[in-house]
Design a protein around this motif. Structure first.
Motif, PDB file in Angstrom:
ATOM      1  N   ALA A  24      -5.002  -1.046   3.768  1.00 41.69           N
ATOM      2  CA  ALA A  24      -5.355  -0.462   2.477  1.00 41.69           C
ATOM      3  C   ALA A  24      -6.554   0.454   2.671  1.00 41.69           C
ATOM      4  N   ARG A  25      -6.304   1.759   2.569  1.00 41.54           N
ATOM      5  CA  ARG A  25      -7.386   2.730   2.704  1.00 41.54           C
ATOM      6  C   ARG A  25      -7.012   3.991   1.947  1.00 41.54           C
ATOM      7  N   VAL A  34      -9.271   8.453   5.215  1.00 44.92           N
ATOM      8  CA  VAL A  34      -8.453   8.428   6.429  1.00 44.92           C
ATOM      9  C   VAL A  34      -8.746   9.658   7.276  1.00 44.92           C
ATOM     10  N   LYS A  35      -9.203   9.428   8.501  1.00 49.82           N
ATOM     11  CA  LYS A  35      -9.510  10.498   9.444  1.00 49.82           C
ATOM     12  C   LYS A  35      -8.377  10.620  10.464  1.00 49.82           C
ATOM     13  N   VAL A  92      -4.415   5.360  14.979  1.00 50.68           N
ATOM     14  CA  VAL A  92      -4.412   3.896  15.013  1.00 50.68           C
ATOM     15  C   VAL A  92      -3.313   3.342  14.118  1.00 50.68           C
ATOM     16  N   PHE A  93      -3.161   3.906  12.930  1.00 49.78           N
ATOM     17  CA  PHE A  93      -2.111   3.445  12.019  1.00 49.78           C
ATOM     18  C   PHE A  93      -0.724   3.701  12.609  1.00 49.78           C
ATOM     19  N   ARG A 103       0.616   1.967   4.937  1.00 49.22           N
ATOM     20  CA  ARG A 103      -0.783   2.270   4.651  1.00 49.22           C
ATOM     21  C   ARG A 103      -0.862   2.618   3.178  1.00 49.22           C
ATOM     22  N   LEU A 104      -1.592   1.819   2.403  1.00 44.66           N
ATOM     23  CA  LEU A 104      -1.636   1.966   0.953  1.00 44.66           C
ATOM     24  C   LEU A 104      -2.958   2.584   0.533  1.00 44.66           C
ATOM     25  N   GLY A 105      -2.894   3.440  -0.505  1.00 45.69           N
ATOM     26  CA  GLY A 105      -4.089   4.085  -1.033  1.00 45.69           C
ATOM     27  C   GLY A 105      -4.541   3.444  -2.327  1.00 45.69           C
ATOM     28  N   GLU A 106      -4.905   4.270  -3.293  1.00 47.50           N
ATOM     29  CA  GLU A 106      -5.399   3.771  -4.572  1.00 47.50           C
ATOM     30  C   GLU A 106      -4.261   3.556  -5.555  1.00 47.50           C
TER      31      GLU A 106
END
Length: 254
Positions: A108-109, A114-115, A121-122, A138-141
């Protein structure tokens, strides 16, 4: 005293029920830190599950609300990454078990954090998960309305909000009426102060549906019987109350 971490290859340990595992580390909490860490009581499998930011908490709340999720654990393992990547190890935020048995690994980012190195890495984590049949996300807001509505409904997720005499009357009335505003439904059953917690609990359990995505949930919102079964679709086979040692995972051998 917590058990010591165990190191093994993913090919040897992917069948472990990580959705019931202890975290590899506890959420950090110290004076002056910018992110807010804490524990979320998870109604799905009823442990306290850790989070390290509001974003993680909101996604954990969403997972807890999802009727297809039967188990959630925070940071149950550490993955050893390939030497070419910008970091040596990675601890995914959550491991989720779905009702059909599928494992899902989640980070969760938010997009803004996210760079390019994180994307590498993801991506490596997703490949490793795919090698054993797990999914990776990979989840956001959460969107503002759905997040606010879920936070409200989640306040009534505990079984203590389920009063059997109200539950039966609410479901029978909606079966007959088809749909009714939350206010009208609660007033028809009894004292709204007493009835509303059960109404919101039934929404959390997906026995009643209302619009939680489009607009703020108010007492004027329409409620209807859900197409889901009266019980959340959770398999008892996945409700094992076991706690396993924390684990470090290494990439599969070639």
């Amino acid at each position: 005293m917590p058990p010591s971490p165990v190191t093994s290859h993913l090919s040897d340990s992917w069948t472990i029920p990580f959705d019931h595992s202890l975290p590899i580390r506890r959420p950090a909490a110290h004076k002056g830190q910018h992110n807010l860490a804490g524990l979320w009581w998870c109604a799905t499998n009823q442990p306290h599950v850790g989070f390290e930011s509001w974003g993680e908490r909101d996604q954990l709340m969403r997972l807890d609300f999802d009727p297809d999720v039967v188990g959630v654990a925070s940071q149950p393992f550490r993955i050893t990454l390939l030497a070419a990547l910008p970091q040596a190890t990675h601890m995914p935020d959550y491991f989720v078990r779905q009702a059909e048995g599928t494992g899902v690994v989640i980070d969760a980012r938010t997009d803004a954090l996210v760079k390019p190195a994180d994307e590498d890495v993801f991506g490596a984590t997703a490949q490793l998960c795919a090698s054993v049949g797990w999914s990776y996300e990979r989840l956001g807001e959460l969107k503002s309305n759905s997040g606010a509505n879920l936070r409200w409904i989640a306040g009534y997720r505990h079984p203590r909000c389920d009063r059997e005499e109200f539950t039966s009357a609410i479901l029978e009335r909606l079966n007959a009426a088809g749909s009714e505003s939350i206010r009208e439904l609660a007033c028809a059953i009894g004292d709204p102060i007493c009835v509303l917690p059960t109404v919101f609990h039934l929404i959390w359990r997906h026995q009643i549906t209302t619009d939680l995505l489009g607009c703020p949930c108010t007492l004027r919102a329409l409620s209807t019987r859900s197409r889901h079964d009266e019980q959340r679709q959770h398999s008892n086979a996945h409700r094992r109350s076991c706690f396993l040692p924390r684990r470090d995972l290494q990439p599969l051998r070639n």
